[in-house]
Write a protein that holds these residues in place. Structure first.
Motif, mmCIF file in Angstrom:
data_model
loop_
_atom_site.group_PDB
_atom_site.id
_atom_site.type_symbol
_atom_site.label_atom_id
_atom_site.label_comp_id
_atom_site.label_asym_id
_atom_site.label_seq_id
_atom_site.Cartn_x
_atom_site.Cartn_y
_atom_site.Cartn_z
ATOM 1 N N ILE A 25 66.197 40.600 18.513
ATOM 2 C CA ILE A 25 64.832 40.559 18.133
ATOM 3 C C ILE A 25 63.758 41.528 18.521
ATOM 4 O O ILE A 25 64.009 42.093 19.875
ATOM 5 C CB ILE A 25 64.576 38.920 19.018
ATOM 6 C CG1 ILE A 25 65.332 38.004 18.644
ATOM 7 C CG2 ILE A 25 62.951 38.696 18.733
ATOM 8 C CD1 ILE A 25 65.224 36.792 19.600
ATOM 9 N N GLU A 29 58.281 40.540 17.176
ATOM 10 C CA GLU A 29 58.447 39.140 17.209
ATOM 11 C C GLU A 29 58.101 38.754 18.713
ATOM 12 O O GLU A 29 57.688 37.558 18.698
ATOM 13 C CB GLU A 29 59.678 38.868 17.011
ATOM 14 C CG GLU A 29 60.016 37.203 16.780
ATOM 15 C CD GLU A 29 61.440 36.806 16.095
ATOM 16 O OE1 GLU A 29 61.687 35.514 16.209
ATOM 17 O OE2 GLU A 29 62.111 37.738 15.634
ATOM 18 N N ILE A 157 64.410 30.172 18.981
ATOM 19 C CA ILE A 157 64.342 31.518 18.794
ATOM 20 C C ILE A 157 65.824 32.230 18.970
ATOM 21 O O ILE A 157 66.183 32.954 18.243
ATOM 22 C CB ILE A 157 63.174 32.467 19.279
ATOM 23 C CG1 ILE A 157 61.902 31.689 18.747
ATOM 24 C CG2 ILE A 157 63.293 33.696 18.891
ATOM 25 C CD1 ILE A 157 60.689 32.360 19.183
ATOM 26 N N SER A 158 66.061 31.966 20.289
ATOM 27 C CA SER A 158 67.447 32.972 20.586
ATOM 28 C C SER A 158 68.095 31.980 21.929
ATOM 29 O O SER A 158 67.429 31.296 22.589
ATOM 30 C CB SER A 158 67.068 34.199 21.286
ATOM 31 O OG SER A 158 68.093 34.959 21.747
ATOM 32 N N CYS A 224 57.890 34.880 13.917
ATOM 33 C CA CYS A 224 59.049 34.352 14.654
ATOM 34 C C CYS A 224 60.020 33.614 13.900
ATOM 35 O O CYS A 224 59.673 32.802 12.647
ATOM 36 C CB CYS A 224 58.532 33.343 15.578
ATOM 37 S SG CYS A 224 57.697 34.161 17.047
#
Length: 467
Positions: A25, A29, A157-158, A224
Motif C-alpha cells: 500500500i 493511500e 484495507i490490509s 483506498c
C-alpha cells in the motif's frame, strides 16, 4: 479474565476465511485514509464543543429542549448503525464498505450545512426546536452510515499488522489535526464571516466546513481499496450478534470507551460555558484551550507506543485513563484560574494521547482475534458499528445530562452573567463529572485487563471508530 485462547463458543462460529496475501500500500493511500478521519473529526469536534452552545446561545433554545433533542436524535442511530454494520458483513469481498462511503458523502455534507443553519428567532420556540431536532437526527443518521463504512475499512484495507499500524497512525494524526483545526478556527471564522453576526457567521462557516469535509472524505473513497475478505456472508444475523456479545474483550473495551466518551462530552461541552461564565473570559479562549488539548494529544500519541513496548498495552491504557481522571479531579479542587485550567487540560490531553493508540491496539485484537484474544472476524462490520454507536450514544446521553445539569443549576440562555449557583453547576460539569467517569473506566472496567506481550501488541494494531 479477558486474556484467553481463541475458541469456537458452542460450536456455532464458522471457520475464519483465509486472508489473501497482503499487497503493498503506497503512501498516498495511507495519507488519504488519514484525511478521512480528519474530515469526520472536524464534524465530531464541532458537535462535541459547539453544538450545545450553538443551540442555546445562537438559536436561543431552552437547555431542556436541547437535551431532549440530543436523546431523540440518537434513537434513529441506534437502529441504523447496526443495520449498516450487518449490511457490510454480508456484502461480497472487495465491495463491503466502499460503496456506502462513496454513496453517503453528498447526503452527509448537505446535512452538515443544514444542521447548523440558524433558525429565525421570530418562529415559535416549539417550531424551532422541531426543525432543529429533525435536522440533527438526519445528520446523525448520515454520519452513522459513512462513519461506520469508513471505520470498517481499517480492517478491510490490509491484514498486514505493520500496515495496520501505519493506517492507524495516519488516522490518529488526521483526527487530531481535524480537532485542532476546529478549536482554533471556529469562532474567529464565524465572527469574520458574519461581521459580528454569529447567526449569519455560523451559516456561512458551516457551508465552508461541508465543502472541506466532503473533499477530505472523497480522498479515501477514491484512493483506498479493500483487500481483506472477512466472511462468506452465510452467517445469520443472530449468530453474528451472539458471537459479538460473547466477545468479552470487545464488551469491556466498548464499555470503557463509552464512559470516557461520556466524560469527554461533559468536559468539551461545558468548556465554552466555563470560560465564559466561570473564568469570565472571551469565548475565543475556549478555542485556544481546545487547541492545547489537541497538541498534547499528538505528543501523547508519540510516547504511547514506547511505553506500551516497555510495560504492555493494557497497563498503559489503564494507567493513562486513571491519570486523566486524577488530573481533572485535582483541577476541580484547585482555585478557578486560567493558568490552572490551561495546565490541567494540557496534562489531560497528554494522558488521552497516551491512551488512544493502546486502546486501538487492544480493540483490534478483540475484533480480529489477534494476540490470543477470542476474535469474531465474521462480525467486523457489526463490531465497528456498535462500537461507534456506543461512542455516539455516550455523546448524546452526555449532552442531555449536561443540559440537565445546566438547567438544574439555573443557567439562563442568552444571559451575559450567570448566578453563582449556575457557575457551580457549570464548573462541576466541566471537571468533576468527567473526572469521576474516567476514574470509573480506569479503576473498574479496565481493572482485570491482563498484561500482554508488548512486542506483539504494538506490532498488531488497528484503530476503532473516531471518539
Amino acid at each position: 479474565m479477558l486474556w484467553r485462547a481463541r475458541h469456537d463458543p458452542a460450536g456455532m462460529m464458522p471457520a475464519r476465511p483465509p486472508m489473501p496475501p497482503a499487497s503493498r500500500i503506497g503512501l498516498g493511500e495511507v495519507v488519504a485514509f488519514g484525511a478521512g478521519d480528519m474530515g469526520f473529526n472536524i464534524i465530531w469536534g464541532l458537535m462535541l464543543s459547539y453544538l450545545a452552545y450553538f443551540y442555546t446561545e445562537i438559536c436561543l433554545l431552552p437547555v431542556q429542549m436541547v437535551g431532549f433533542m440530543l436523546m431523540a436524535a440518537r434513537a434513529a442511530s441506534l437502529v441504523t448503525d447496526p443495520v449498516v454494520g450487518i449490511w457490510i458483513d454480508r456484502r461480497p469481498a472487495g465491495r463491503q464498505a466502499l460503496p456506502l462511503l462513496r454513496g453517503g458523502i453528498v447526503p452527509f455534507i448537505v446535512m452538515v450545512a443544514l444542521a447548523f443553519m440558524p433558525l429565525p428567532h421570530g418562529w415559535p420556540v416549539v417550531a424551532r426546536g422541531l426543525c432543529a431536532t429533525i435536522g440533527y437526527m438526519a445528520l446523525c443518521v448520515a454520519y452513522g452510515v459513512v462513519n461506520t463504512a469508513y471505520g470498517a475499512m481499517t480492517s478491510l484495507i490490509s491484514s498486514d499488522h505493520d500496515m495496520r499500524l501505519r493506517l492507524a497512525t495516519s488516522r490518529m494524526v488526521g483526527a487530531t489535526l481535524g480537532s485542532l483545526l476546529v478549536s482554533i478556527t471556529t469562532l474567529p471564522m464565524v465572527d469574520w464571516l458574519g461581521h459580528g453576526d454569529r447567526q449569519a457567521g455560523f451559516a456561512l462557516f458551516m457551508v465552508v466546513v461541508a465543502c472541506v469535509v466532503g473533499g477530505l472524505l472523497w480522498l479515501p473513497s477514491r484512493f483506498c481499496r479493500e483487500r481483506v475478505a472477512t466472511d462468506s456472508g452465510d452467517v445469520t444475523v443472530r449468530t453474528r450478534i451472539a458471537g459479538l456479545l460473547a466477545n468479552r474483550g470487545w464488551r469491556r473495551l466498548t464499555g470503557a470507551m463509552l464512559l470516557t466518551m461520556l466524560g469527554s462530552t461533559f468536559l468539551f461541552g461545558a468548556l465554552v460555558y466555563d470560560v465564559r461564565y466561570v473564568l469570565h473570559d472571551s469565548d475565543h479562549l475556549a478555542g485556544w484551550l481546545l487547541g492545547i488539548i489537541s497538541l498534547m494529544v499528538l505528543v501523547g500519541c508519540g510516547v504511547s507506543l514506547p511505553l506500551a513496548a516497555r510495560w504492555g498495552t493494557a497497563p498503559v491504557m489503564r494507567a493513562g485513563t486513571l491519570a486523566a481522571g486524577c488530573v481533572l479531579l485535582v483541577a476541580y479542587a484547585l482555585p478557578v484560574r486560567v493558568e490552572v485550567t490551561g495546565a490541567s487540560l494540557a496534562l489531560f490531553g497528554l494522558c488521552v494521547g497516551i491512551c488512544n493508540p493502546v486502546c486501538f491496539t487492544l480493540l483490534a485484537h478483540c475484533m480480529d482475534g489477534g494476540d490470543g484474544f477470542a476474535g469474531t472476524p465474521h462480525t467486523v462490520g457489526l463490531a465497528w458499528a456498535l462500537n461507534s454507536t456506543a461512542s455516539k450514544m455516550a455523546f448524546d446521553v452526555g449532552g442531555s445530562l449536561l443540559a440537565g445539569v445546566l438547567a438544574a443549576s439555573g443557567l439562563v440562555s442568552g444571559m451575559g452573567v450567570q448566578s453563582a449557583h449556575a457557575q457551580v453547576g457549570i464548573h462541576a460539569g466541566f471537571l468533576l463529572v468527567p473526572a469521576l467517569l474516567y476514574l470509573l473506566a480506569g479503576g473498574v472496567v479496565l481493572r482485570y485487563f491482563a498484561r500482554q506481550n508488548p512486542v506483539e501488541a504494538v506490532n498488531s494494531t488497528a484503530s476503532p471508530p473516531p471518539t
